[in-house]
Enzyme design. Structure first.
Site, PDB file in Angstrom:
ATOM      1  N   LYS A 139     -20.488 -17.961 -17.057  1.00 52.31           N
ATOM      2  CA  LYS A 139     -20.808 -18.661 -15.832  1.00 52.31           C
ATOM      3  C   LYS A 139     -20.721 -20.161 -16.076  1.00 52.31           C
ATOM      4  O   LYS A 139     -20.877 -20.573 -17.231  1.00 52.31           O
ATOM      5  CB  LYS A 139     -22.200 -18.300 -15.309  1.00 52.31           C
ATOM      6  CG  LYS A 139     -23.343 -18.396 -16.323  1.00 52.31           C
ATOM      7  CD  LYS A 139     -23.818 -19.689 -16.908  1.00 52.31           C
ATOM      8  CE  LYS A 139     -24.094 -20.865 -16.067  1.00 52.31           C
ATOM      9  NZ  LYS A 139     -24.737 -21.972 -16.873  1.00 52.31           N
ATOM     10  N   SER A 178     -10.050 -20.863 -31.256  1.00 52.97           N
ATOM     11  CA  SER A 178     -10.911 -22.044 -31.322  1.00 52.97           C
ATOM     12  C   SER A 178     -10.074 -23.238 -31.745  1.00 52.97           C
ATOM     13  O   SER A 178      -9.230 -23.120 -32.630  1.00 52.97           O
ATOM     14  CB  SER A 178     -12.029 -21.806 -32.335  1.00 52.97           C
ATOM     15  OG  SER A 178     -12.680 -23.025 -32.627  1.00 52.97           O
ATOM     16  N   ARG A 179     -10.387 -24.391 -31.126  1.00 48.13           N
ATOM     17  CA  ARG A 179      -9.636 -25.598 -31.463  1.00 48.13           C
ATOM     18  C   ARG A 179      -9.955 -26.099 -32.869  1.00 48.13           C
ATOM     19  O   ARG A 179      -9.163 -26.790 -33.464  1.00 48.13           O
ATOM     20  CB  ARG A 179      -9.941 -26.709 -30.452  1.00 48.13           C
ATOM     21  CG  ARG A 179      -9.587 -26.344 -29.029  1.00 48.13           C
ATOM     22  CD  ARG A 179     -10.250 -27.306 -28.057  1.00 48.13           C
ATOM     23  NE  ARG A 179     -11.666 -27.459 -28.359  1.00 48.13           N
ATOM     24  CZ  ARG A 179     -12.446 -28.399 -27.861  1.00 48.13           C
ATOM     25  NH1 ARG A 179     -11.954 -29.276 -27.023  1.00 48.13           N
ATOM     26  NH2 ARG A 179     -13.718 -28.454 -28.197  1.00 48.13           N
ATOM     27  N   ILE A 219     -22.899 -21.019 -26.796  1.00 49.08           N
ATOM     28  CA  ILE A 219     -23.214 -19.716 -26.203  1.00 49.08           C
ATOM     29  C   ILE A 219     -22.441 -18.593 -26.891  1.00 49.08           C
ATOM     30  O   ILE A 219     -22.943 -17.472 -27.016  1.00 49.08           O
ATOM     31  CB  ILE A 219     -22.978 -19.718 -24.664  1.00 49.08           C
ATOM     32  CG1 ILE A 219     -23.728 -18.567 -24.027  1.00 49.08           C
ATOM     33  CG2 ILE A 219     -21.505 -19.690 -24.305  1.00 49.08           C
ATOM     34  CD1 ILE A 219     -25.211 -18.608 -24.193  1.00 49.08           C
ATOM     35  N   ASP A 257     -25.628 -26.789 -13.909  1.00 50.36           N
ATOM     36  CA  ASP A 257     -25.221 -25.835 -14.962  1.00 50.36           C
ATOM     37  C   ASP A 257     -26.368 -24.844 -15.227  1.00 50.36           C
ATOM     38  O   ASP A 257     -26.151 -23.637 -15.160  1.00 50.36           O
ATOM     39  CB  ASP A 257     -24.788 -26.571 -16.241  1.00 50.36           C
ATOM     40  CG  ASP A 257     -24.426 -25.572 -17.341  1.00 50.36           C
ATOM     41  OD1 ASP A 257     -23.327 -25.007 -17.295  1.00 50.36           O
ATOM     42  OD2 ASP A 257     -25.283 -25.326 -18.213  1.00 50.36           O
TER      43      ASP A 257
HETATM   44  P1  NAP Z   1     -20.359 -25.824 -25.915  1.00 55.17           P
HETATM   45  O1  NAP Z   1     -21.378 -25.613 -26.979  1.00 55.17           O
HETATM   46  O2  NAP Z   1     -19.924 -27.207 -25.592  1.00 55.17           O
HETATM   47  O3  NAP Z   1     -19.127 -24.916 -26.297  1.00 55.17           O
HETATM   48  C1  NAP Z   1     -17.980 -24.814 -25.518  1.00 55.17           C
HETATM   49  C2  NAP Z   1     -16.782 -24.520 -26.428  1.00 55.17           C
HETATM   50  O4  NAP Z   1     -15.626 -24.391 -25.614  1.00 55.17           O
HETATM   51  C3  NAP Z   1     -16.488 -25.645 -27.414  1.00 55.17           C
HETATM   52  O5  NAP Z   1     -17.239 -25.501 -28.597  1.00 55.17           O
HETATM   53  C4  NAP Z   1     -15.024 -25.455 -27.637  1.00 55.17           C
HETATM   54  O6  NAP Z   1     -14.845 -24.458 -28.618  1.00 55.17           O
HETATM   55  C5  NAP Z   1     -14.479 -24.857 -26.338  1.00 55.17           C
HETATM   56  N1  NAP Z   1     -13.707 -25.803 -25.519  1.00 55.17           N
HETATM   57  C6  NAP Z   1     -12.465 -25.616 -25.054  1.00 55.17           C
HETATM   58  N2  NAP Z   1     -12.058 -26.628 -24.311  1.00 55.17           N
HETATM   59  C7  NAP Z   1     -13.055 -27.510 -24.313  1.00 55.17           C
HETATM   60  C8  NAP Z   1     -13.216 -28.780 -23.715  1.00 55.17           C
HETATM   61  N3  NAP Z   1     -12.258 -29.333 -22.967  1.00 55.17           N
HETATM   62  N4  NAP Z   1     -14.400 -29.418 -23.897  1.00 55.17           N
HETATM   63  C9  NAP Z   1     -15.368 -28.865 -24.654  1.00 55.17           C
HETATM   64  N5  NAP Z   1     -15.268 -27.648 -25.223  1.00 55.17           N
HETATM   65  C10 NAP Z   1     -14.107 -26.986 -25.073  1.00 55.17           C
HETATM   66  O7  NAP Z   1     -20.849 -25.199 -24.533  1.00 55.17           O
HETATM   67  P2  NAP Z   1     -21.750 -23.889 -24.307  1.00 55.17           P
HETATM   68  O8  NAP Z   1     -23.168 -24.297 -24.198  1.00 55.17           O
HETATM   69  O9  NAP Z   1     -21.387 -22.861 -25.266  1.00 55.17           O
HETATM   70  O10 NAP Z   1     -21.298 -23.522 -22.808  1.00 55.17           O
HETATM   71  C11 NAP Z   1     -20.043 -22.926 -22.546  1.00 55.17           C
HETATM   72  C12 NAP Z   1     -20.158 -22.162 -21.237  1.00 55.17           C
HETATM   73  O11 NAP Z   1     -21.206 -21.199 -21.378  1.00 55.17           O
HETATM   74  C13 NAP Z   1     -20.539 -23.049 -20.053  1.00 55.17           C
HETATM   75  O12 NAP Z   1     -19.871 -22.620 -18.909  1.00 55.17           O
HETATM   76  C14 NAP Z   1     -22.050 -22.816 -19.901  1.00 55.17           C
HETATM   77  O13 NAP Z   1     -22.493 -22.956 -18.565  1.00 55.17           O
HETATM   78  C15 NAP Z   1     -22.164 -21.367 -20.346  1.00 55.17           C
HETATM   79  N6  NAP Z   1     -23.500 -21.016 -20.840  1.00 55.17           N
HETATM   80  C16 NAP Z   1     -24.144 -21.801 -21.755  1.00 55.17           C
HETATM   81  C17 NAP Z   1     -25.445 -21.473 -22.163  1.00 55.17           C
HETATM   82  C18 NAP Z   1     -26.224 -22.266 -23.181  1.00 55.17           C
HETATM   83  O14 NAP Z   1     -27.431 -22.009 -23.362  1.00 55.17           O
HETATM   84  N7  NAP Z   1     -25.626 -23.213 -23.888  1.00 55.17           N
HETATM   85  C19 NAP Z   1     -26.069 -20.346 -21.628  1.00 55.17           C
HETATM   86  C20 NAP Z   1     -25.345 -19.539 -20.751  1.00 55.17           C
HETATM   87  C21 NAP Z   1     -24.082 -19.895 -20.358  1.00 55.17           C
HETATM   88  P3  NAP Z   1     -13.733 -24.562 -29.736  1.00 55.17           P
HETATM   89  O15 NAP Z   1     -13.946 -25.894 -30.388  1.00 55.17           O
HETATM   90  O16 NAP Z   1     -14.034 -23.385 -30.577  1.00 55.17           O
HETATM   91  O17 NAP Z   1     -12.390 -24.477 -29.055  1.00 55.17           O
END
Ligand code: NAP
Length: 316
Positions: A96, A42-43, A20, A174
């Site tokens: 969110k 970022s990690r 996101i 989610d």
């Molecule tokens: P994602 O692709 O898994 O990315 C989350 C990022 O958070 C990871 O790439 C990582 O970034 C960081 N992170 C830090 N601690 C972590 C942990 N313990 N486990 C995994 N990641 C960790 O997820 P996302 O889809 O972007 O979603 C993140 C948030 O945005 C959620 O709350 C989701 O509900 C919300 N969201 C997502 C979407 C969608 O379409 N995907 C839409 C709206 C809202 P680093 O490696 O850079 O640290």
């Protein structure tokens, strides 16, 4: 020291460079006046043209001009990061859902108040093109029933996101909480959960399917079906029957038809609207923390019947 951004551009740090952050936050920040990305934590990844840090602690310690942070990590790590940033006097924009529990978000709100900084618990789906039109159409009508169908393929939209299946990851809630964020925005009355059925894969800690029976304060029925195994066409629909007509909010809040007729809508962008709102909140010294969608999810977990279903694996 409190990050005072009453005038000038808000210097922002982004935490968690995942899907996101890359798909929506970075482009929206670049298009929003009054806010500038100066750092990323970022990690494992780096972002060009800004300072890069391994984690939020390092970013808060070393980025002297930082005034605000946006938290794009999974909800399980949101509280610790938000608290650290608020205590450092930074304004905080949270993706969110704003946390894994109601109590942790309430605690953050209290920290933000005493630190005198902005806390924004964002609900991006409320910025859908059709949402405000639906809200005003419903404002003076008598609603008879509401039905939500929020059905998507987890393997397409959340590949490899293990956190979504862990405790506090929300599973099918989610995306489902996005529907509840629209619902609680367009319906003038308070809404409560009356019953729920939750299906948990036997190898996972979060539901893959959920049915919620809800009601408005005056007793209007609201039913929601959330499914994470929908293949083929995906469904993000809210239909509302009123005494004098029906409304269908489709495409996750981005399409509208009234009595079967499509309504023309102006183009808008959910995330740019969120950043404009955040800049306004900071400039006016306010917070925006609405817990209504999270409360409905929490209540479904509290009162829901549970059943185990077959295990879920990312590869079908
Ligand atoms: P994602 O692709 O898994 O990315 C989350 C990022 O958070 C990871 O790439 C990582 O970034 C960081 N992170 C830090 N601690 C972590 C942990 N313990 N486990 C995994 N990641 C960790 O997820 P996302 O889809 O972007 O979603 C993140 C948030 O945005 C959620 O709350 C989701 O509900 C919300 N969201 C997502 C979407 C969608 O379409 N995907 C839409 C709206 C809202 P680093 O490696 O850079 O640290």
């Amino acid at each position: 020291m409190i990050a005072n951004a009453a005038s000038g551009t808000v210097k922002l740090g982004l935490v968690g460079l995942g899907k996101i952050a890359r798909d929506q936050h970075l482009p929206a920040i670049a298009h929003t006046d009054g806010i500038e990305l100066v750092a990323v934590a970022s990690r494992g990844a780096e972002h060009p043209g800004v300072a890069n840090y391994h984690d939020i602690g390092e970013m808060l310690a070393k980025q002297a001009d930082l005034q605000a942070v946006v938290l794009c990590q999974p909800p399980q790590v949101r509280y610790a990061a938000a608290r650290q940033a608020l205590l450092a006097g930074k304004h905080v924009f949270m993706e969110k859902p704003p946390g894994t529990t109601l109590s942790e978000v309430e605690a953050l709100n209290a920290v933000a108040r005493s630190a005198g900084v902005t806390l924004f618990a964002s609900w991006h789906s409320r910025g859908g093109t059709a949402v405000e039109r639906a809200r005003s159409w419903l404002a003076d009508r008598t609603i008879e029933s509401i039905r939500i169908d929020w059905k998507e393929d987890v393997r397409v939209w959340h590949p490899g996101q293990d956190w979504i299946w862990q405790p506090g990851g929300f599973g099918v809630f989610d995306p489902g909480i996005n529907a509840l964020s629209i619902l609680t925005h367009i319906v003038p009355e308070a809404i409560r959960v009356t019953a729920a059925q939750l299906a948990f894969p036997e190898n996972r800690q979060a539901p893959i399917e959920a049915v919620l029976d809800m009601a408005t304060a005056s007793g209007t029925p609201v039913c929601a079906e959330f499914d994470f195994l929908q293949t083929g066409p995906q469904t993000w629909d809210i239909s509302v029957q009123t005494k004098d007509g029906s409304l269908l909010l489709g495409e996750g809040g981005n399409a509208l038809s009234i009595d079967g007729q499509a309504v023309d809508l102006e183009d808008s962008n959910e995330y740019r609207a969120l950043y404009r709102h955040f800049v306004d909140l900071v400039a006016s010294g306010r917070s925006d923390v609405d817990l209504a969608p999270l409360r409905l999810v929490a209540d479904a977990f509290l009162c829901g019947e549970r059943r185990n279903v077959e295990p879920f694996y990312d590869e079908s």
